[in-house]
Scaffold this active site. Structure first.
Site, mmCIF file in Angstrom:
data_model
loop_
_atom_site.group_PDB
_atom_site.id
_atom_site.type_symbol
_atom_site.label_atom_id
_atom_site.label_comp_id
_atom_site.label_asym_id
_atom_site.label_seq_id
_atom_site.Cartn_x
_atom_site.Cartn_y
_atom_site.Cartn_z
ATOM 1 N N THR A 13 7.094 2.618 -6.482
ATOM 2 C CA THR A 13 7.462 2.400 -5.272
ATOM 3 C C THR A 13 7.053 1.507 -4.267
ATOM 4 O O THR A 13 7.500 1.431 -3.173
ATOM 5 C CB THR A 13 7.562 4.067 -4.502
ATOM 6 O OG1 THR A 13 6.088 4.466 -4.760
ATOM 7 C CG2 THR A 13 8.341 4.912 -5.321
ATOM 8 N N ARG A 101 -10.607 -7.728 -13.151
ATOM 9 C CA ARG A 101 -10.334 -8.974 -13.341
ATOM 10 C C ARG A 101 -11.684 -9.596 -13.892
ATOM 11 O O ARG A 101 -11.693 -10.889 -14.539
ATOM 12 C CB ARG A 101 -10.015 -9.617 -12.188
ATOM 13 C CG ARG A 101 -8.399 -9.238 -11.677
ATOM 14 C CD ARG A 101 -8.334 -9.970 -10.412
ATOM 15 N NE ARG A 101 -7.094 -9.759 -9.785
ATOM 16 C CZ ARG A 101 -6.635 -9.765 -8.623
ATOM 17 N NH1 ARG A 101 -7.634 -10.053 -7.583
ATOM 18 N NH2 ARG A 101 -5.509 -9.205 -8.098
ATOM 19 N N CYS A 131 -3.207 -13.161 -5.815
ATOM 20 C CA CYS A 131 -2.039 -13.919 -5.624
ATOM 21 C C CYS A 131 -2.238 -15.421 -5.107
ATOM 22 O O CYS A 131 -1.671 -16.262 -5.856
ATOM 23 C CB CYS A 131 -1.240 -13.105 -4.561
ATOM 24 S SG CYS A 131 -2.232 -12.810 -2.978
ATOM 25 N N GLY A 162 1.181 -9.846 2.047
ATOM 26 C CA GLY A 162 0.173 -9.510 1.293
ATOM 27 C C GLY A 162 -0.606 -8.452 1.645
ATOM 28 O O GLY A 162 -1.355 -7.786 0.898
ATOM 29 N N ARG A 238 -4.853 -15.404 7.461
ATOM 30 C CA ARG A 238 -3.685 -14.676 7.612
ATOM 31 C C ARG A 238 -3.114 -15.563 8.821
ATOM 32 O O ARG A 238 -3.307 -15.567 9.749
ATOM 33 C CB ARG A 238 -3.963 -13.352 8.033
ATOM 34 C CG ARG A 238 -2.709 -12.427 7.857
ATOM 35 C CD ARG A 238 -2.429 -11.877 6.649
ATOM 36 N NE ARG A 238 -3.496 -11.327 5.782
ATOM 37 C CZ ARG A 238 -3.177 -11.099 4.619
ATOM 38 N NH1 ARG A 238 -2.313 -11.317 3.812
ATOM 39 N NH2 ARG A 238 -4.063 -10.140 3.883
ATOM 40 N N HIS A 245 2.813 -17.492 0.278
ATOM 41 C CA HIS A 245 1.298 -18.038 0.773
ATOM 42 C C HIS A 245 1.647 -19.536 0.575
ATOM 43 O O HIS A 245 2.143 -19.993 -0.391
ATOM 44 C CB HIS A 245 0.372 -17.565 -0.075
ATOM 45 C CG HIS A 245 0.033 -16.331 0.167
ATOM 46 N ND1 HIS A 245 0.488 -15.341 1.088
ATOM 47 C CD2 HIS A 245 -0.977 -15.337 -0.595
ATOM 48 C CE1 HIS A 245 -0.267 -14.036 0.879
ATOM 49 N NE2 HIS A 245 -0.858 -14.089 0.077
HETATM 50 P P1 A2P Z 1 3.689 6.108 -2.894
HETATM 51 O O1 A2P Z 1 4.855 5.252 -2.535
HETATM 52 O O2 A2P Z 1 4.214 7.467 -3.553
HETATM 53 O O3 A2P Z 1 2.702 6.145 -2.075
HETATM 54 P P2 A2P Z 1 1.812 -0.525 -1.626
HETATM 55 O O4 A2P Z 1 0.820 -1.394 -2.105
HETATM 56 O O5 A2P Z 1 3.091 -1.534 -1.353
HETATM 57 O O6 A2P Z 1 1.677 0.115 -0.636
HETATM 58 O O7 A2P Z 1 2.234 0.351 -2.971
HETATM 59 C C1 A2P Z 1 1.266 1.304 -3.410
HETATM 60 C C2 A2P Z 1 1.932 1.996 -4.602
HETATM 61 O O8 A2P Z 1 0.906 3.001 -5.180
HETATM 62 C C3 A2P Z 1 3.120 2.952 -4.325
HETATM 63 O O9 A2P Z 1 3.926 2.952 -5.425
HETATM 64 C C4 A2P Z 1 2.465 4.405 -4.195
HETATM 65 O O10 A2P Z 1 2.936 5.332 -4.214
HETATM 66 C C5 A2P Z 1 1.498 4.300 -5.199
HETATM 67 N N1 A2P Z 1 0.324 5.073 -4.686
HETATM 68 C C6 A2P Z 1 -0.476 5.313 -3.799
HETATM 69 N N2 A2P Z 1 -1.530 6.331 -3.918
HETATM 70 C C7 A2P Z 1 -0.876 6.785 -4.992
HETATM 71 C C8 A2P Z 1 -1.627 8.041 -5.983
HETATM 72 N N3 A2P Z 1 -2.663 8.795 -5.357
HETATM 73 N N4 A2P Z 1 -1.089 8.230 -7.094
HETATM 74 C C9 A2P Z 1 -0.177 7.626 -7.601
HETATM 75 N N5 A2P Z 1 0.323 6.562 -6.793
HETATM 76 C C10 A2P Z 1 -0.023 6.141 -5.889
#
Ligand code: A2P
Length: 334
Positions: A13, A101, A131, A162, A238, A245
């Site tokens: 997500t 990494r 990135c 980013g 930034r 970038h």
């Molecule tokens: P969620 O949308 O449910 O919070 P970004 O870097 O764009 O913020 O995305 C971080 C991703 O990592 C999202 O899909 C987020 O899901 C997921 N995420 C964050 N915390 C957790 C967690 N504790 N367990 C599983 N997925 C997580």
């Protein structure tokens, strides 16, 4: 892999997770089954993939049964916690965080630069580089192949995406407040105002006054190119740009390339193109690469300070080639 692989995305997500899905779909990756994993907050949400609704599930240690390829983009802590479980369950983990990494048993791969490295993965994990480093390597590799890279002096101009959705919202919130004449600027992500400003500070400060982001260019660049003695100095900045970038680079080589030879070096290289005609004001900008696969290189000229050196300007979409696309290309390799 003889069957169509079962692919999981941990962080499906998020900004990069969503872009990974797009890349799988647009490149016709032969996905047999897809598992979309995120936090409990998103469990039950439906996301369209190839025209079908897929239900997001909560990420857990038992999420990877039968999974062949696990793309991780949920942050380093979750990669460290769940990546080994996915590998133990038999999946090849392709991790977008910095967690693995620099582990000598984890290959760090840009498919156009060091594809062979992906084949030896004793931990079942392959790391996707930083990135800014990916974009810089894409711009320098064609020149390195011909002229032998020796050192890099770089300054990056990094987009707010980013920093995820929060970075985008901080920039647009500040621009809106300022254009309405308000002084209650939202400011949670960046240490200084980002609207109408530039901030020479990306990631945390570490030894010697450098930031972690700047040292990634040094350490990851050396590992990807297999050049342990490569000299790199870097300032990461930034800028109030939403996506893509840019990197200003002075690169020194073993031999002395002319500008024309350097432009020609890009011909036939996948994923990178020279866009360089100063007479027509033709050079790449972040808007030119946004939501595009290719990295672009322009402003190629002889450096006026160092011998055997060129100055150049490299631009790429950091969500796409700098993260999601690179990960999907690694999946294609295996
Ligand atoms: P969620 O949308 O449910 O919070 P970004 O870097 O764009 O913020 O995305 C971080 C991703 O990592 C999202 O899909 C987020 O899901 C997921 N995420 C964050 N915390 C957790 C967690 N504790 N367990 C599983 N997925 C997580």
């Amino acid at each position: 892999m003889s069957h169509s692989p079962h692919v999981a995305i941990a962080g499906a997500t998020g900004a990069v997770g969503e872009e990974m899905l797009k890349c799988l779909e647009q490149r016709n990756f032969p996905v047999g089954e897809i598992s979309l994993l995120a936090s409990a907050r998103s469990a039950g949400r439906k996301i369209l993939f190839r025209g079908e609704e897929c239900v997001v599930q909560e990420l857990g240690h038992d999420s990877f049964k039968g999974v062949d390829i696990a793309l991780f983009s949920a942050g380093g802590a979750l990669s460290l916690e769940y990546g080994p479980s996915a590998a133990k369950a038999g999946a090849v983990v392709i991790d977008n965080s910095s967690a693995f990494r620099m582990d000598p048993e984890v290959p760090l791969v840009v498919p156009e630069v060091n594809p062979a490295a992906a084949q030896a993965r004793p931990k079942g994990i392959i790391a996707n580089p930083n990135c800014t480093t990916i974009i810089t390597m894409m711009g320098l590799n064609p020149l390195h192949q011909k002229f032998g890279l020796r050192s890099i002096i770089a300054s990056s101009y990094q987009a707010v995406s980013g920093s995820g959705q929060a970075g985008i919202e901080e920039l647009s919130g500040q621009v809106q407040a300022l254009t309405e004449g308000r002084d209650d600027l939202p400011q949670e992500v960046y240490p200084q105002q980002i609207a109408f400003n530039v901030i020479p500070h990306v990631d945390q400060f570490v030894e010697g006054g450098y930031t972690r982001e700047e040292l990634k260019m040094l350490n990851e660049g050396r590992k990807i190119l297999g050049l342990p003695d490569l000299k790199v100095t870097c300032t990461c900045v930034r800028v109030p740009v939403y996506r893509s970038h840019s990197v200003s680079v002075t690169a020194q080589f073993a031999t002395n390339p002319s500008v024309e030879e350097a432009r020609l070096a890009y011909e036939g290289f996948p994923g990178v193109r020279a866009v360089d005609n100063p007479a027509k004001a033709l050079y790449p900008t972040p808007l030119d690469t946004t939501e595009k696969d290719d990295c672009l290189v322009g402003r190629i000229r002889e450096d006026l300070v160092m011998d055997n050196a060129l100055a150049l300007w490299i631009v790429g979409d950091q969500v796409r080639k700098g993260a999601a696309l690179n990960a999907v290309q690694i999946a294609e390799l295996i």
